[in-house]
Design a protein around this motif. Structure first.
Motif, PDB file in Angstrom:
ATOM      1  N   UNK A 215       0.833  -1.198   0.000  1.00  0.00           N
ATOM      2  CA  UNK A 215       0.000   0.000   0.000  1.00  0.00           C
ATOM      3  C   UNK A 215       0.866   1.246   0.000  1.00  0.00           C
ATOM      4  N   UNK A 216       0.312   2.312  -0.533  1.00  0.00           N
ATOM      5  CA  UNK A 216       1.058   3.561  -0.585  1.00  0.00           C
ATOM      6  C   UNK A 216       0.128   4.758  -0.579  1.00  0.00           C
ATOM      7  N   UNK A 217       0.675   5.880  -1.003  1.00  0.00           N
ATOM      8  CA  UNK A 217      -0.039   7.153  -1.083  1.00  0.00           C
ATOM      9  C   UNK A 217      -1.365   6.962  -1.816  1.00  0.00           C
ATOM     10  N   UNK A 218      -2.432   7.414  -1.210  1.00  0.00           N
ATOM     11  CA  UNK A 218      -3.800   7.390  -1.734  1.00  0.00           C
ATOM     12  C   UNK A 218      -4.541   6.075  -1.505  1.00  0.00           C
ATOM     13  N   UNK A 219      -3.890   5.065  -0.955  1.00  0.00           N
ATOM     14  CA  UNK A 219      -4.619   3.867  -0.557  1.00  0.00           C
ATOM     15  C   UNK A 219      -5.318   4.142   0.769  1.00  0.00           C
TER      16      UNK A 219
ATOM     17  N   UNK B 111      -8.671   5.396   7.333  1.00  0.00           N
ATOM     18  CA  UNK B 111      -7.275   5.833   7.278  1.00  0.00           C
ATOM     19  C   UNK B 111      -6.880   6.015   5.815  1.00  0.00           C
ATOM     20  N   UNK B 112      -6.636   7.243   5.450  1.00  0.00           N
ATOM     21  CA  UNK B 112      -6.119   7.556   4.116  1.00  0.00           C
ATOM     22  C   UNK B 112      -4.598   7.583   4.241  1.00  0.00           C
ATOM     23  N   UNK B 113      -3.916   6.806   3.435  1.00  0.00           N
ATOM     24  CA  UNK B 113      -2.459   6.735   3.541  1.00  0.00           C
ATOM     25  C   UNK B 113      -1.810   7.847   2.729  1.00  0.00           C
ATOM     26  N   UNK B 114      -0.802   8.445   3.322  1.00  0.00           N
ATOM     27  CA  UNK B 114      -0.043   9.520   2.682  1.00  0.00           C
ATOM     28  C   UNK B 114       1.421   9.109   2.674  1.00  0.00           C
ATOM     29  N   UNK B 115       2.191   9.698   1.818  1.00  0.00           N
ATOM     30  CA  UNK B 115       3.611   9.372   1.718  1.00  0.00           C
ATOM     31  C   UNK B 115       4.356   9.893   2.951  1.00  0.00           C
ATOM     32  N   UNK B 116       5.142   9.039   3.563  1.00  0.00           N
ATOM     33  CA  UNK B 116       5.865   9.433   4.778  1.00  0.00           C
ATOM     34  C   UNK B 116       7.122  10.236   4.459  1.00  0.00           C
ATOM     35  N   UNK B 117       7.764   9.942   3.360  1.00  0.00           N
ATOM     36  CA  UNK B 117       9.047  10.585   3.070  1.00  0.00           C
ATOM     37  C   UNK B 117       8.918  11.759   2.095  1.00  0.00           C
ATOM     38  N   UNK B 118       7.695  12.098   1.701  1.00  0.00           N
ATOM     39  CA  UNK B 118       7.473  13.237   0.810  1.00  0.00           C
ATOM     40  C   UNK B 118       6.204  13.923   1.257  1.00  0.00           C
ATOM     41  N   UNK B 119       6.275  15.208   1.560  1.00  0.00           N
ATOM     42  CA  UNK B 119       5.096  15.899   2.077  1.00  0.00           C
ATOM     43  C   UNK B 119       4.712  17.066   1.165  1.00  0.00           C
ATOM     44  N   UNK B 120       3.656  17.767   1.550  1.00  0.00           N
ATOM     45  CA  UNK B 120       3.128  18.868   0.740  1.00  0.00           C
ATOM     46  C   UNK B 120       4.153  19.988   0.575  1.00  0.00           C
ATOM     47  N   UNK B 121       4.938  20.268   1.619  1.00  0.00           N
ATOM     48  CA  UNK B 121       5.945  21.328   1.530  1.00  0.00           C
ATOM     49  C   UNK B 121       7.037  20.959   0.519  1.00  0.00           C
ATOM     50  N   UNK B 122       7.483  19.730   0.558  1.00  0.00           N
ATOM     51  CA  UNK B 122       8.500  19.280  -0.399  1.00  0.00           C
ATOM     52  C   UNK B 122       7.955  19.304  -1.825  1.00  0.00           C
ATOM     53  N   UNK B 123       6.693  18.921  -1.975  1.00  0.00           N
ATOM     54  CA  UNK B 123       6.068  18.946  -3.300  1.00  0.00           C
ATOM     55  C   UNK B 123       5.964  20.378  -3.820  1.00  0.00           C
TER      56      UNK B 123
END
Length: 182
Positions: A44-48, A160-172
């Motif tokens: 599972x990853x981002x958006x799962x 629970x909506x999964x989000x990326x742990x090593x990449x966040x909105x600020x980095x994007x």
């Protein structure tokens, strides 16, 4: 007697053999549902989504839904899932509860129990139908894992909506800003 001797020897050898390294499934002391979570989480990853659902949660026909019967209470399942997410290196949970839970008899005490499990993580509340609207939009594209529990409290499911742990909105945002001049 002589003609049975080879059979006796073969049977004796067969039963005296010992597996040096039995498969993990044979020696695991975990319940099956926990092993299923352990095998699904790395995929599972981002958006799962992971839904820890009350007993009345419907079996949906969407191809993107995977159901696991836990045979345990919702708080116990939530505790295990949160521990696994905490140790995961790739995803963070975005937590949702139904807004209706605060108005159901027993709901506030139950919500307090969940807050202890969530250990201070922010929890968003949405009307029940709004959560399902988010799921309907997502399930066509991304996997949704539903962990069915034995809990029979209305509006008690954890979404629970999964989000990326090593990449966040600020980095994007910084990445997109850097790409503007290119």
């Amino acid at each position: 007697m002589k003609k049975y001797f080879p059979i006796v020897v073969a049977v004796s050898l067969l039963f005296s053999c010992k597996m040096e390294n039995p498969p993990a499934a044979l020696i695991s002391s975990k319940p099956v549902w926990q092993s299923q979570v352990d095998s699904l989480l790395p995929l599972l990853g981002h958006r799962n989504w992971i839904i820890i659902a009350d007993q009345a949660f419907p079996l949906q026909s969407s191809a993107g839904m995977t159901y696991v019967n836990t045979g345990t209470s919702l708080p116990e399942a939530a505790q295990y899932v949160m521990e696994q997410l905490d140790s995961a290196h790739h995803v963070n949970p975005i937590l949702y509860l139904d807004r209706e839970l605060s108005f159901v008899p027993g709901g506030p005490a139950y919500r307090d129990t969940l807050q202890q499990i969530f250990k201070g993580q922010p929890v968003q509340t949405l009307l029940h139908d709004s959560v399902f609207a988010k799921l309907d939009k997502t399930a066509g594209l991304f996997k949704v894992v539903v962990l069915k529990t034995t809990t029979t409290l209305a509006y008690s499911s954890v979404f629970i909506n999964l989000d990326c742990k090593y990449w966040n909105a600020e980095k994007e945002a910084a990445l997109r800003e850097a790409m503007k001049g290119q």
